[in-house]
Design a protein around this motif. Structure first.
Motif, mmCIF file in Angstrom:
data_model
loop_
_atom_site.group_PDB
_atom_site.id
_atom_site.type_symbol
_atom_site.label_atom_id
_atom_site.label_comp_id
_atom_site.label_asym_id
_atom_site.label_seq_id
_atom_site.Cartn_x
_atom_site.Cartn_y
_atom_site.Cartn_z
ATOM 1 N N GLY A 137 0.817 -1.213 0.000
ATOM 2 C CA GLY A 137 0.000 0.000 0.000
ATOM 3 C C GLY A 137 0.846 1.256 0.000
ATOM 4 O O GLY A 137 0.559 2.210 -0.729
ATOM 5 N N THR A 138 1.905 1.261 0.790
ATOM 6 C CA THR A 138 2.801 2.425 0.824
ATOM 7 C C THR A 138 3.533 2.573 -0.509
ATOM 8 O O THR A 138 3.659 3.693 -1.037
ATOM 9 N N MET A 139 3.990 1.472 -1.054
ATOM 10 C CA MET A 139 4.682 1.534 -2.345
ATOM 11 C C MET A 139 3.771 2.105 -3.428
ATOM 12 O O MET A 139 4.212 2.892 -4.271
ATOM 13 N N ARG A 140 2.509 1.725 -3.377
ATOM 14 C CA ARG A 140 1.562 2.196 -4.401
ATOM 15 C C ARG A 140 1.105 3.631 -4.131
ATOM 16 O O ARG A 140 1.153 4.498 -5.015
ATOM 17 N N ASP A 141 0.648 3.897 -2.911
ATOM 18 C CA ASP A 141 0.000 5.171 -2.619
ATOM 19 C C ASP A 141 0.989 6.315 -2.406
ATOM 20 O O ASP A 141 0.704 7.465 -2.755
ATOM 21 N N LYS A 142 2.140 6.010 -1.851
ATOM 22 C CA LYS A 142 3.110 7.058 -1.558
ATOM 23 C C LYS A 142 4.146 7.210 -2.668
ATOM 24 O O LYS A 142 4.562 8.331 -2.987
ATOM 25 N N TYR A 143 4.527 6.085 -3.279
ATOM 26 C CA TYR A 143 5.612 6.130 -4.254
ATOM 27 C C TYR A 143 5.176 5.770 -5.677
ATOM 28 O O TYR A 143 6.003 5.771 -6.590
#
Length: 380
Positions: free
Chosen positions: A311-317
């Motif tokens: 989720g962080t890889m997708r939403d933040k990066y």
């Protein structure tokens, strides 16, 4: 959406040349112009399959080619040996049963490659089996299976050898004629770097001899109709004209790069990804020696959830990674390094993966992943 970097095992990023090819005006799918494009495309496809057999394009995802492979050779009660070590091996087994075949399962632990000795034993015990099915590159587990070695075994038997190369064709070594593959199938959206929506297969003379004797219940995927239309530079039903353009351009790019060079590039990306993961203290899912050369499966590190990491890889990066399937859901994540993916995309991925892991309390030398990538690429 165009800002998302796809680092999943298909669909992959599509080159601009291929996207531009799809924008060409639609031509009459029964006209001579389309026939020429179709013939040129299937000829290139046979070159990539490394076969003298004619190849066929299907408008449909890889599963349509899987179904065509089974539906045209299996009749009710036929024995079919299914090598099952992941979701796609299961799919060929399920298709066998859908068309009335008796499945003889060779069970392979998820994360491991099939054992040729075990396959030989099962084939010899079931010498009346109509076919043996195997996934070359099981993308659900990031494992590559030994199709060359199994092909040598199958040359001593009448059983057809049916191989799925959806996530390996043009990314790993597939030699249809040399390996004795009777039916080989693949898809457009992975190592070939075309959009999803087309699949393909090629059949040996032995396979055609079986097809000609089978009264298949399939209509759209009837290979006898495909062969008859193909002889006239046509398809039996309306094809995706735009996707044919895309496949033509994608295959042209494969052959321009050189098949051997493209496969070596995929192998380098795979080795680099594995070394970068290890540099961050991550554990690979597949057994050592069985690693896929087109994607890498990594165990979810303890203390972080799938939602947090991916989720962080997708939403933040804005980098999309793949999760696990079935009982592996939440337990592994998968990084695709196929198609046109190279050092630049992997460097972005591991830079952001490092920042994501640090956000959740993991500690390692800054830049360790990218440094490991660089070492592999410099070596190769």
């Amino acid at each position: 959406m165009e800002d998302i970097l796809l680092m999943i095992p298909g669909p992959t990023t599509v080159p601009k040349r291929v996207l531009d090819a799809m924008a060409q005006p639609i031509t009459n799918h029964r006209g001579a112009a389309y026939g020429e494009i179709l013939d040129e495309t299937t000829a290139m496809l046979s070159e990539v399959f490394q076969t003298d057999n004619k190849s066929y394009l299907l408008t449909g995802s890889g599963t349509s080619a899987m179904e065509a492979a089974i539906a045209n050779i299996v009749e009710k009660g036929d024995k079919v040996i299914n090598v099952v070590g992941g979701k796609f091996g299961e799919r060929l087994q399920q298709l066998t049963e859908v068309f009335g075949g008796e499945s003889i399962e060779v069970t392979v632990p998820w994360g491991q490659a099939a054992d040729p000795a075990e396959i030989k034993r099962v084939v010899e015990e079931n010498d009346d089996a109509k076919a043996l099915t195997m996934i070359h590159n099981e993308s659900s587990t990031a494992v590559v299976n030994p199709i060359k070695e199994v092909g040598e075994i199958m040359k001593d038997h009448d059983t057809l050898f049916v191989v799925d190369t959806v996530s390996s064709l043009a990314g790993d070594t597939v030699k249809v004629d040399e390996y004795g593959l009777d039916i080989c199938l693949s898809g457009s959206q992975k190592c070939l770097a075309a959009p999803p929506g087309m699949s393909m297969l090629t059949l040996s003379d032995d396979a055609w001899n079986v097809v000609d004797k089978v009264e298949s219940p399939t209509y759209y995927l009837d290979m006898k109709k495909m062969r008859k239309s193909g002889a006239k530079s046509q398809t039996p039903y309306t094809p995706s004209v735009s996707m044919t353009y895309a496949m033509n351009e994608a295959l042209s790019m494969v052959l321009e790069e050189g098949l051997d060079a493209r496969i070596k590039r995929h192998h380098t990306g795979a080795e680099a990804t594995r070394e970068a993961a290890k540099a961050l203290g991550l554990e690979l899912f597949a057994r050592e020696g069985d690693y896929s050369n087109t994607l890498t499966g990594i165990k979810m590190p303890e203390g972080v959830t799938d939602k947090q990491l991916r989720g962080t890889m997708r939403d933040k990066y804005q980098i999309e990674l793949a999760g696990g399937q079935d009982h592996l859901s939440g337990n592994i994540f998968r990084i695709g390094h196929m198609g046109i993916t190279g050092l630049q995309e992997l460097a972005m991925t591991f830079t952001c993966l490092e920042m994501t892991l640090k956000e959740f309390g993991f500690d390692f030398e800054a830049g360790a992943g990218v440094a490991a990538l660089q070492d592999v690429y410099l070596k190769n």
